[in-house]
Design a protein around this motif. Structure first.
Motif, mmCIF file in Angstrom:
data_model
loop_
_atom_site.group_PDB
_atom_site.id
_atom_site.type_symbol
_atom_site.label_atom_id
_atom_site.label_comp_id
_atom_site.label_asym_id
_atom_site.label_seq_id
_atom_site.Cartn_x
_atom_site.Cartn_y
_atom_site.Cartn_z
ATOM 1 N N LYS A 172 -5.042 -7.731 7.219
ATOM 2 C CA LYS A 172 -5.192 -6.278 7.296
ATOM 3 C C LYS A 172 -6.191 -5.947 8.407
ATOM 4 O O LYS A 172 -7.357 -6.387 8.374
ATOM 5 C CB LYS A 172 -5.674 -5.747 5.933
ATOM 6 N N HIS A 179 -6.592 13.066 14.532
ATOM 7 C CA HIS A 179 -7.837 12.580 15.149
ATOM 8 C C HIS A 179 -8.014 13.199 16.534
ATOM 9 O O HIS A 179 -9.101 13.635 16.909
ATOM 10 C CB HIS A 179 -7.792 11.058 15.330
ATOM 11 N N GLU A 214 -10.000 11.212 8.742
ATOM 12 C CA GLU A 214 -8.718 10.615 8.340
ATOM 13 C C GLU A 214 -7.818 11.632 7.643
ATOM 14 O O GLU A 214 -6.591 11.510 7.685
ATOM 15 C CB GLU A 214 -8.958 9.414 7.414
ATOM 16 N N TYR A 253 -10.210 6.125 3.581
ATOM 17 C CA TYR A 253 -8.814 6.558 3.412
ATOM 18 C C TYR A 253 -8.553 7.031 1.989
ATOM 19 O O TYR A 253 -7.773 7.959 1.771
ATOM 20 C CB TYR A 253 -7.849 5.426 3.776
ATOM 21 N N GLN A 312 0.809 -1.225 0.000
ATOM 22 C CA GLN A 312 0.000 0.000 0.000
ATOM 23 C C GLN A 312 0.844 1.278 0.000
ATOM 24 O O GLN A 312 0.323 2.365 -0.257
ATOM 25 C CB GLN A 312 -0.976 0.007 1.188
ATOM 26 N N HIS A 354 -1.691 -1.874 15.631
ATOM 27 C CA HIS A 354 -2.055 -0.888 14.607
ATOM 28 C C HIS A 354 -2.399 0.440 15.282
ATOM 29 O O HIS A 354 -3.076 0.460 16.304
ATOM 30 C CB HIS A 354 -3.246 -1.399 13.784
ATOM 31 N N ALA A 355 -1.934 1.529 14.700
ATOM 32 C CA ALA A 355 -2.140 2.833 15.332
ATOM 33 C C ALA A 355 -3.622 3.226 15.366
ATOM 34 O O ALA A 355 -4.353 2.995 14.406
ATOM 35 C CB ALA A 355 -1.360 3.898 14.568
ATOM 36 N N SER A 356 -4.021 3.829 16.480
ATOM 37 C CA SER A 356 -5.396 4.327 16.573
ATOM 38 C C SER A 356 -5.477 5.510 17.537
ATOM 39 O O SER A 356 -4.577 5.729 18.346
ATOM 40 C CB SER A 356 -6.342 3.212 17.040
ATOM 41 N N THR A 403 2.670 8.666 10.918
ATOM 42 C CA THR A 403 1.517 8.100 11.637
ATOM 43 C C THR A 403 1.200 8.904 12.904
ATOM 44 O O THR A 403 0.028 9.108 13.233
ATOM 45 C CB THR A 403 1.782 6.616 11.973
ATOM 46 N N PHE A 433 -1.269 4.418 -3.078
ATOM 47 C CA PHE A 433 -2.336 4.079 -2.134
ATOM 48 C C PHE A 433 -3.723 4.013 -2.802
ATOM 49 O O PHE A 433 -4.617 3.327 -2.311
ATOM 50 C CB PHE A 433 -2.354 5.143 -1.017
ATOM 51 N N TYR A 455 -12.959 1.109 4.239
ATOM 52 C CA TYR A 455 -11.589 1.499 3.884
ATOM 53 C C TYR A 455 -11.540 2.621 2.842
ATOM 54 O O TYR A 455 -10.557 3.358 2.767
ATOM 55 C CB TYR A 455 -10.770 0.287 3.419
ATOM 56 N N HIS A 475 -8.162 -3.533 9.245
ATOM 57 C CA HIS A 475 -9.502 -2.990 8.982
ATOM 58 C C HIS A 475 -10.503 -4.037 8.514
ATOM 59 O O HIS A 475 -11.705 -3.890 8.737
ATOM 60 C CB HIS A 475 -9.411 -1.872 7.951
ATOM 61 N N HIS A 517 -0.723 11.750 11.945
ATOM 62 C CA HIS A 517 -2.062 11.286 11.562
ATOM 63 C C HIS A 517 -2.943 11.097 12.808
ATOM 64 O O HIS A 517 -4.065 11.598 12.881
ATOM 65 C CB HIS A 517 -1.945 9.974 10.774
ATOM 66 N N GLU A 518 -2.412 10.388 13.790
ATOM 67 C CA GLU A 518 -3.207 10.115 15.001
ATOM 68 C C GLU A 518 -3.524 11.403 15.754
ATOM 69 O O GLU A 518 -4.622 11.569 16.275
ATOM 70 C CB GLU A 518 -2.495 9.119 15.916
HETATM 71 O O1 X8Z Z 1 -5.212 2.759 9.540
HETATM 72 C C1 X8Z Z 1 -4.730 3.859 9.379
HETATM 73 C C2 X8Z Z 1 -4.554 4.775 10.556
HETATM 74 C C3 X8Z Z 1 -5.635 4.444 11.540
HETATM 75 S S1 X8Z Z 1 -6.111 5.747 12.529
HETATM 76 C C4 X8Z Z 1 -3.185 4.556 11.138
HETATM 77 N N1 X8Z Z 1 -4.323 4.244 8.143
HETATM 78 C C5 X8Z Z 1 -4.506 3.384 6.982
HETATM 79 C C6 X8Z Z 1 -3.710 2.111 7.066
HETATM 80 O O2 X8Z Z 1 -2.769 2.032 7.865
HETATM 81 O O3 X8Z Z 1 -3.981 1.197 6.297
HETATM 82 C C7 X8Z Z 1 -3.741 5.535 7.788
HETATM 83 C C8 X8Z Z 1 -3.657 5.556 6.307
HETATM 84 C C9 X8Z Z 1 -4.047 4.210 5.810
#
Ligand code: X8Z
Ligand code: ZN
Length: 606
Positions: A500, A375, A401, A513, A276, A341-343, A368, A445, A510, A502, A371-372
């Motif tokens: 994955k 949020h 996002e 994103y 990705q 996984h980041a959240s 990341t 992506f 998804y 998600h 990104h977080e």
């Molecule tokens: O899942 C995320 C964030 C979650 S808050 C880290 N992202 C997608 C991924 O990792 O697949 C950010 C961009 C794409």
């Protein structure tokens, strides 16, 4: 008890309005009674969510094999919330009030619709099914994040595996790391198939065709409209993706000493478990962020993100953010695991905000973290007296996002890095290489998010993809959209999609994103040209209060404003890939030249 109290004023109004009062009075009285109901709903939702979020937090930060304490508490709390949000009383009340929506104000109508939207995922009429789905969801998350990844017989983390895929040049070792990363999928397949059925059945209770349609409807769109939009964005970016794909095939064959350039890129050649993000393939001389960040520690990465937001005028993060978040990898001797996984978490619909990450000092976690924090600042900003609890959400999910990703992108541009002395001032660098690196992140992506993830989930939820075709279909879609192939045939004993996050715990969403990346460029273009008056390729947002005001104004109303109206006001246009296409336009000519005489193997998806 409380439920009856909400409804009482409503019935009083219904049965007592027949006299000869003026219409405004009647409307006012009706609005007041709806407001009483909404106030009660909002405060109960908040109360229940705090308990459920705390339980979920424990379930995601402390996964102990064989210990079901957290799972039991999480299931119980989620059941309580579901019972309330899906109750017949709430469905009936919101439905009845909405029948007279012309008498209500816009914010009230939006809240009533949000109540029905929540209810549709948990209808009381299907209580047993909802309960089963909650249990299955918790079990799936524990399985996914409790998994012990092994490499040559030794336990490894996903950060370890990602590190190998980013750096290792030996194809045998790469293959081992890639295969190790896919092992987790095997044990998730049964759970996923079960969850597909449960998710579909619960939303069918209130009339949605399937779970995909339910999730899409949050944008005020039908499934077909969403698919059309995704296809359009993918089509628009296809010519560039095809150049990147061709360039990468030749580049990687050379890098790994392979004489034959494959038509599809072997998945284990790429620097990401799902292909990705290919940006680690390019190192821009003079702007090697990874080598700079390698000299910092993980705390610095998060704090730097905060400093950036504060420089724009946002407040410092509350002390509780640092006390209660779980930001760094677990110590090696930890007896438990955590969600890797980041959240970002909004615990109380107010200022109790937390993030769950496993930050290392590298560019991926730098991006990341920004990104977080996007949020987190979104949560903090819309938790204000003008926004009721029910509307403390993004303008839409893609907005949520986009803003942090926007900050992540801005924090990587050269003038920004120079300004912070992260790279020497007036660093000479190759602009085309920078653009190529960015395209390998943002453009690459698009087929993954609009194509692979979204089309697979559409097949799963809307087309009821048979369980014995999950892996076959996954790799067909991966080939079609991303032009990637598995290292060897992957049978149905694997479930590579389920590796994955998600797919398991953020299902059928998804495309958020994909849209967020499109939106990100649209917002960035506006900020660069109209606020900063800088070239979008070379901006420095740092310390600019006007940029801060612009972002804060987007965040402040949460979901109380219609996203299409908001976007038009913010950028002057509808959601469009134009800004993204303009941004990468200079790369087209460069890549065409690089690819001269090379064989192109991707064909456009219809
Ligand atoms: O899942 C995320 C964030 C979650 S808050 C880290 N992202 C997608 C991924 O990792 O697949 C950010 C961009 C794409
Ligand atoms: Zn996110």
């Amino acid at each position: 008890m409380q439920k009856i109290l909400y409804l009482l004023p409503f019935f009083l109004i219904l049965f007592s309005c027949g006299g000869n009062k003026p219409t405004e009075d009647i409307n006012k009285a009706f609005q007041d009674s709806v407001q009483t109901y909404l106030n009660g709903y909002n405060s109960k939702l908040k109360e229940l969510s705090i308990i459920a979020n705390e339980a979920e937090w424990a379930s995601n930060t402390k996964i102990v094999e064989g210990d079901s304490t957290n799972a039991i508490a999480t299931n119980k709390a989620n059941e309580e919330t579901a019972k309330f949000t899906g109750s017949k009383e709430n469905i009936d009340a919101a439905t009845a009030f909405l029948k007279e929506k012309d008498k209500l104000n816009d914010i009230q109508v939006k809240q009533l619709k949000a109540i029905l939207y929540k209810a549709a995922n948990n209808p009381q009429t299907l209580e047993a099914l909802v309960k089963e789905r909650i249990k299955a969801t918790t079990a799936q998350t524990e399985k996914l994040f409790g998994f012990d990844f092994k490499l040559n017989g030794k336990s490894v983390t996903t950060n370890d595996l990602d590190g190998i895929l980013a750096e290792e040049k030996n194809l045998v070792k790469r293959l081992q790391a890639w295969e190790s990363s896919k092992e987790v999928g095997k044990g998730l397949k049964t759970g996923l198939v079960n969850l597909r059925d449960l998710r579909n059945k619960t939303v069918q209770g209130l009339g949605y065709k399937d779970f995909f349609e339910y999730q899409v409807s949050d944008y005020g769109m039908t499934t077909d409209e969403m698919l059309e939009m995704l296809k359009k964005f993918n089509k628009e970016l296809f010519p560039l993706y095809r150049e990147l794909h061709t360039w990468t095939r030749y580049e990687l064959a050379k890098k790994y000493g392979q004489k034959k350039v494959p038509d599809l890129i072997p998945a284990h050649w790429l620097p990401n478990r799902w292909g990705q993000d290919w940006s680690p393939l390019v190192e821009v001389e003079g702007v090697n962020l990874d080598s700079v960040l390698g000299t910092k520690d993980a705390e610095w990465i998060v704090k730097q993100g905060e400093r950036f937001y504060v420089s724009l005028g946002f407040p410092e993060l509350p002390a509780s953010f640092y006390d209660k978040s779980d930001l760094y990898p677990l110590p090696e001797d930890a007896k438990y695991k955590k969600n890797n996984h980041a959240s970002a978490w909004h615990m109380d619909y107010d200022q109790d905000v937390r993030s769950l990450m496993s930050v290392l000092p590298n560019s991926e976690w730098y991006e990341t973290s920004h990104h977080e924090l996007g949020h987190i600042y979104y949560y903090m900003t819309y938790s204000n007296p003008d926004v009721p609890v029910l509307l403390r959400e993004g303008a839409n999910r893609a907005y949520h996002e986009a803003l942090g990703s926007l900050m992540g992108m801005a924090a990587m541009q050269k003038p920004f890095l120079e300004n912070l002395d992260l790279i020497p001032k007036d660093t000479a660098s190759n602009e085309m290489q920078t653009l190529l690196k960015e395209a390998l992140n943002y453009v690459v992506f698009i087929p993954w998010s609009t194509g692979t993830m979204s089309m697979f989930e559409h097949d799963v939820y809307s087309k009821n993809l048979p369980a014995d075709k999950f892996n076959k279909r996954w790799w067909e879609i991966v080939a079609k959209y991303q032009g990637i192939a598995p290292p060897a045939t992957r049978g149905e004993e694997y479930c590579d999609a389920a590796t994955k996050t998600h797919i398991n715990d953020d299902a059928a969403q998804y495309y958020d994103y994909a849209l967020s990346f499109i939106l990100l460029f649209q917002l960035h273009d506006h900020i660069a040209k109209n606020i900063l008056h800088q070239d979008p390729h070379a901006t420095n947002y740092y310390g600019n209060r006007d940029v801060g005001k612009f972002i804060e104004a987007i965040m402040y109303p949460g979901a109380s404003k219609d996203w299409r109206v908001a976007l038009k006001e913010q950028t002057g246009s509808d959601l469009s890939a134009k800004a993204m296409l303009d941004y990468f336009e200079p790369l087209m000519g460069y890549l065409k030249k690089e690819n001269e005489g090379r064989k192109y193997t991707l064909t456009e998806v219809e």
